[in-house]
Write a protein that holds these residues in place. Sequence first.
Motif, PDB file in Angstrom:
ATOM      1  N   ALA A 165       0.819  -1.210   0.000  1.00  0.00           N
ATOM      2  CA  ALA A 165       0.000   0.000   0.000  1.00  0.00           C
ATOM      3  C   ALA A 165       0.851   1.258   0.000  1.00  0.00           C
ATOM      4  N   GLY A 166       0.342   2.312  -0.612  1.00  0.00           N
ATOM      5  CA  GLY A 166       1.051   3.580  -0.654  1.00  0.00           C
ATOM      6  C   GLY A 166       0.370   4.532  -1.606  1.00  0.00           C
ATOM      7  N   ASP A 167       0.509   5.845  -1.354  1.00  0.00           N
ATOM      8  CA  ASP A 167      -0.181   6.839  -2.174  1.00  0.00           C
ATOM      9  C   ASP A 167       0.377   6.928  -3.585  1.00  0.00           C
ATOM     10  N   ASP A 168       1.630   6.547  -3.759  1.00  0.00           N
ATOM     11  CA  ASP A 168       2.256   6.724  -5.076  1.00  0.00           C
ATOM     12  C   ASP A 168       2.217   5.443  -5.905  1.00  0.00           C
ATOM     13  N   GLN A 169       1.343   4.488  -5.557  1.00  0.00           N
ATOM     14  CA  GLN A 169       1.349   3.199  -6.233  1.00  0.00           C
ATOM     15  C   GLN A 169       0.977   3.287  -7.714  1.00  0.00           C
ATOM     16  N   LEU A 170       0.025   4.155  -8.058  1.00  0.00           N
ATOM     17  CA  LEU A 170      -0.339   4.276  -9.472  1.00  0.00           C
ATOM     18  C   LEU A 170       0.839   4.755 -10.311  1.00  0.00           C
ATOM     19  N   GLU A 171       1.602   5.702  -9.759  1.00  0.00           N
ATOM     20  CA  GLU A 171       2.792   6.179 -10.475  1.00  0.00           C
ATOM     21  C   GLU A 171       3.832   5.072 -10.578  1.00  0.00           C
ATOM     22  N   MET A 172       3.941   4.279  -9.488  1.00  0.00           N
ATOM     23  CA  MET A 172       4.885   3.166  -9.495  1.00  0.00           C
ATOM     24  C   MET A 172       4.485   2.102 -10.527  1.00  0.00           C
ATOM     25  N   LEU A 173       3.178   1.936 -10.712  1.00  0.00           N
ATOM     26  CA  LEU A 173       2.719   0.976 -11.717  1.00  0.00           C
ATOM     27  C   LEU A 173       3.149   1.391 -13.123  1.00  0.00           C
ATOM     28  N   LYS A 174       3.113   2.696 -13.399  1.00  0.00           N
ATOM     29  CA  LYS A 174       3.574   3.191 -14.697  1.00  0.00           C
ATOM     30  C   LYS A 174       5.049   2.863 -14.901  1.00  0.00           C
ATOM     31  N   THR A 175       5.823   3.063 -13.840  1.00  0.00           N
ATOM     32  CA  THR A 175       7.252   2.740 -13.909  1.00  0.00           C
ATOM     33  C   THR A 175       7.456   1.245 -14.109  1.00  0.00           C
ATOM     34  N   LEU A 176       6.652   0.447 -13.379  1.00  0.00           N
ATOM     35  CA  LEU A 176       6.727  -1.009 -13.513  1.00  0.00           C
ATOM     36  C   LEU A 176       6.442  -1.430 -14.953  1.00  0.00           C
TER      37      LEU A 176
ATOM     38  N   GLU B 191       6.689   0.455 -17.777  1.00  0.00           N
ATOM     39  CA  GLU B 191       7.718   0.925 -18.710  1.00  0.00           C
ATOM     40  C   GLU B 191       8.957   0.033 -18.662  1.00  0.00           C
ATOM     41  N   THR B 192       9.373  -0.341 -17.455  1.00  0.00           N
ATOM     42  CA  THR B 192      10.542  -1.216 -17.330  1.00  0.00           C
ATOM     43  C   THR B 192      10.232  -2.594 -17.917  1.00  0.00           C
ATOM     44  N   ALA B 193       8.995  -3.067 -17.699  1.00  0.00           N
ATOM     45  CA  ALA B 193       8.600  -4.364 -18.268  1.00  0.00           C
ATOM     46  C   ALA B 193       8.639  -4.322 -19.793  1.00  0.00           C
ATOM     47  N   ARG B 194       8.217  -3.198 -20.379  1.00  0.00           N
ATOM     48  CA  ARG B 194       8.300  -3.063 -21.847  1.00  0.00           C
ATOM     49  C   ARG B 194       9.736  -3.143 -22.328  1.00  0.00           C
ATOM     50  N   PHE B 195      10.635  -2.521 -21.576  1.00  0.00           N
ATOM     51  CA  PHE B 195      12.056  -2.583 -21.927  1.00  0.00           C
ATOM     52  C   PHE B 195      12.563  -4.023 -21.837  1.00  0.00           C
ATOM     53  N   GLU B 196      12.090  -4.758 -20.832  1.00  0.00           N
ATOM     54  CA  GLU B 196      12.464  -6.167 -20.696  1.00  0.00           C
ATOM     55  C   GLU B 196      11.954  -6.983 -21.881  1.00  0.00           C
ATOM     56  N   VAL B 197      10.729  -6.677 -22.331  1.00  0.00           N
ATOM     57  CA  VAL B 197      10.183  -7.374 -23.502  1.00  0.00           C
ATOM     58  C   VAL B 197      11.014  -7.067 -24.742  1.00  0.00           C
TER      59      VAL B 197
ATOM     60  N   LEU C  63       7.543  -8.690 -16.305  1.00  0.00           N
ATOM     61  CA  LEU C  63       7.023  -8.050 -15.088  1.00  0.00           C
ATOM     62  C   LEU C  63       7.787  -8.510 -13.852  1.00  0.00           C
ATOM     63  N   SER C  64       8.152  -9.776 -13.827  1.00  0.00           N
ATOM     64  CA  SER C  64       8.925 -10.295 -12.690  1.00  0.00           C
ATOM     65  C   SER C  64      10.258  -9.570 -12.569  1.00  0.00           C
ATOM     66  N   ASN C  65      10.941  -9.398 -13.693  1.00  0.00           N
ATOM     67  CA  ASN C  65      12.230  -8.701 -13.680  1.00  0.00           C
ATOM     68  C   ASN C  65      12.057  -7.231 -13.320  1.00  0.00           C
ATOM     69  N   SER C  66      10.997  -6.622 -13.865  1.00  0.00           N
ATOM     70  CA  SER C  66      10.730  -5.219 -13.559  1.00  0.00           C
ATOM     71  C   SER C  66      10.408  -5.048 -12.075  1.00  0.00           C
ATOM     72  N   ASN C  67       9.607  -5.963 -11.539  1.00  0.00           N
ATOM     73  CA  ASN C  67       9.222  -5.867 -10.131  1.00  0.00           C
ATOM     74  C   ASN C  67      10.400  -6.129  -9.193  1.00  0.00           C
TER      75      ASN C  67
ATOM     76  N   ILE D 183       4.957  -4.926  -6.136  1.00  0.00           N
ATOM     77  CA  ILE D 183       4.009  -5.931  -5.669  1.00  0.00           C
ATOM     78  C   ILE D 183       4.747  -7.146  -5.119  1.00  0.00           C
ATOM     79  N   ASP D 184       4.007  -7.974  -4.391  1.00  0.00           N
ATOM     80  CA  ASP D 184       4.502  -9.286  -3.982  1.00  0.00           C
ATOM     81  C   ASP D 184       4.202 -10.226  -5.146  1.00  0.00           C
ATOM     82  N   PHE D 185       5.197 -10.462  -5.996  1.00  0.00           N
ATOM     83  CA  PHE D 185       4.958 -11.149  -7.268  1.00  0.00           C
ATOM     84  C   PHE D 185       4.536 -12.603  -7.068  1.00  0.00           C
ATOM     85  N   ASP D 186       5.117 -13.287  -6.086  1.00  0.00           N
ATOM     86  CA  ASP D 186       4.736 -14.685  -5.842  1.00  0.00           C
ATOM     87  C   ASP D 186       3.266 -14.798  -5.439  1.00  0.00           C
TER      88      ASP D 186
END
Length: 373
Positions: free
Chosen positions: A234-245, A247-253, A275-279, A285-288
Amino acid sequence: MADFQTSTHRAKWIFSPQQLVEKYRAANQRAKQILEKCGATLMEVDVNGSLSYPEPHMTAKDSAEKHYRTKPLSIEEEQCIKVFYENKLQEVYNNFRFPHKIQATALIYFKRFYLQWSVMEHQPKHIMLTCVYAACKIEENHVSAEELETLVLQSLEFDLIVYAPYRSVEGFINDVEVCLVGPDAAVKLCLGDLLVMGSNPETASLHMQGGFSSMLLFYSKNCDYWHWQEFCNAGDDQLEMLKTLQETARFEVDKMMLTDAPLLFPPGQLALAALSNSNALHRVIDFDSYLRGIFSHENSMHTMSELSESLNAIDSWVRKYKSPSEKELKHINRKLKSCWGHSSHDEGKKREKKSKHKSKKSSNEAQNMSSLA
């Protein structure tokens, strides 16, 4: 929305590592045999798409000397050439700011084409440009070119629908967003992007492309505020963090698309690996727990351990990816041109002709300037 599970992509274009090796070996061996027989390997493509190998036209002595000088490319050297042009293809799309979907489609067309053929038989530069054109055409982003289109489409067996990992990444990110904004708001946010199945306002079924099978996540007002809450920090900046997650996942792809992974794994698994690598970098998130949540909501023929094995295998393909050096490419390119029948003597004559044309042009310009004076 098209279904990956019933697609030709899944049925015909996902292979085992051994199957890929066999296809690469068969194409390489065929080119070697043509080189021995004809002294050159580059195929001629007619306007109607018909193909022909070069005709043997050398004397026995010339042929022996040619065979002595010309050495075919190894499978590893062919791979270096393909890697170079796949990188160039990504550069083209980045420069023209084409959507990721078109880039992924062109890359997969290029990879599929060279499952059927050797780079000694068809020039990768021409095939790369044709795959760019075909991808833009099928994805309705038109460009003007027709060269070699028939050949490429035939080699792809006219299977032109490609499922790209980028869309799957978006689907998984929308899924994670549910726990951040609340289920009611998430349903409203996702209606525009995801296929809603069922008309009951009490229950919305959100469909996402890719994965082991179609991911169906169900929301009902009778549900506990989702078991999904547990995998989010939980956190107020999670939506912004999702965008970062994302973008990094796209770079991984992007990195995965330069390997053989798209020919070995379905797009949903590629997206989860990204997404796993980005996370792992951003810790959003707790990916597992997220993966366990996916399995709890659908009946899959696969297990968590099998999924983890696939994600690790994808990471392994990315880690062992190596871009060839400039020195390696120059050496391989010389061999390749020799296989095509383009000798160093021919290249020298081209440079000499170009130099003479440039000198003549400069001389004419000088005379024109004199007459004006």
